[in-house]
Enzyme design. Sequence first.
Site, PDB file in Angstrom:
ATOM      1  N   CYS A 148       0.888  -1.240  -0.069  1.00 57.60           N
ATOM      2  CA  CYS A 148       0.013  -0.001  -0.098  1.00 57.60           C
ATOM      3  C   CYS A 148       0.995   1.237  -0.093  1.00 57.60           C
ATOM      4  CB  CYS A 148      -1.007  -0.075   1.274  1.00 57.60           C
ATOM      5  SG  CYS A 148      -2.373   1.356   1.054  1.00 57.60           S
ATOM      6  N   HIS A 179      -4.229  -4.429  -0.258  1.00 56.85           N
ATOM      7  CA  HIS A 179      -4.067  -5.363   0.963  1.00 56.85           C
ATOM      8  C   HIS A 179      -4.833  -6.934   1.007  1.00 56.85           C
ATOM      9  CE1 HIS A 179      -2.843  -1.947   3.521  1.00 56.85           C
ATOM     10  NE2 HIS A 179      -3.533  -1.219   2.690  1.00 56.85           N
ATOM     11  N   GLU A 233      -3.730  -9.061   2.810  1.00 58.44           N
ATOM     12  CA  GLU A 233      -3.376  -9.703   3.926  1.00 58.44           C
ATOM     13  C   GLU A 233      -4.407  -9.334   4.806  1.00 58.44           C
ATOM     14  OE1 GLU A 233      -2.415  -5.499   4.739  1.00 58.44           O
ATOM     15  OE2 GLU A 233      -2.146  -6.809   3.054  1.00 58.44           O
TER      16      GLU A 233
END
Length: 305
Positions: free
Chosen positions: A142, A235, A237
């Site tokens: 990011c 993202h 994750e």
Amino acid sequence: MPLRLPDLLPAIELLKKENIFVMDNTRATTQDIRPLRIAILNLMPLKITTETDLVRVLSNTPLQLDISFMKLKSHTPKNTPIEHMMMFYRDFEEMKHEKFDGMIITGAPVENYPFEEVTYWQEITTIFQWARTHVTSTMYICWAAQAGLYYHYNIPKYPLSKKMFGVFAQQPLAPQIPIFRGFDDKFFMPHSRHTEVRKEDILLHPELQLIAVSEESGVSIVMARGGREFFITGHLEYAPDTLHREYMRDKDVRDDVEMPVNYYVDDCVEKGPHVTWRAHAHLLYSNWINYYVYQETPYDINKIE
């Protein structure tokens, strides 16, 4: 094999409830294995949440990983207890003489500032440069992806007319490379950002390989130096409820917050999120560890250069 984590890290108990095999340092020292050393520079405000998210996706590998958390000396986080930081994190100054097989640098809530106006810009760019000679493969996420592309390759960022907020389809452009082994023709990735990097700027640099894009969210993943650097604009994750918690937080303080797109079942908050990215998140991090860290790093970690 499990992940090797600092004793008493909150993520250990949280992830055991998800049947993810982790062990603390005390138990791990009884195994005669050279674990892969992974450094995580966590710039996100909610440290414990980010720790848990990253440990979760790193767990899908048969290799033992020794996780070390890094912090900046020039920045004091406001949303994480100082006791937690002192127990589990070390300053870059304490770690700069060590070498690591892999490194992850997270996003940060500073994207609306010009890079040079970020208070810790000098320290973090020192880390960017250090990683090139002390880490086998580094993953920038990011804001860190934008910052890394700017610092290393002079790629500018641009403000968006509205926040890129939701879950967007991504297309691998180089499906044959190992990072995408097992991927489908498209995959989904959460995004939450106010700025972007642009495809046309990336393509001006032959040393950069644009390996995934989205019709909606733009540049997705950029690879450099043969996989020693990955820049991921979203993202993968994120946990299932991360965008929801962000939406609820912002909606309570502002009137202009839009619902995350392609996220809730039938666009209904009460029905909860429709998770479409979990499998590819585990696969991407597993591929990174297996192909760009484990197979590339020297057995003698001091030979990384």
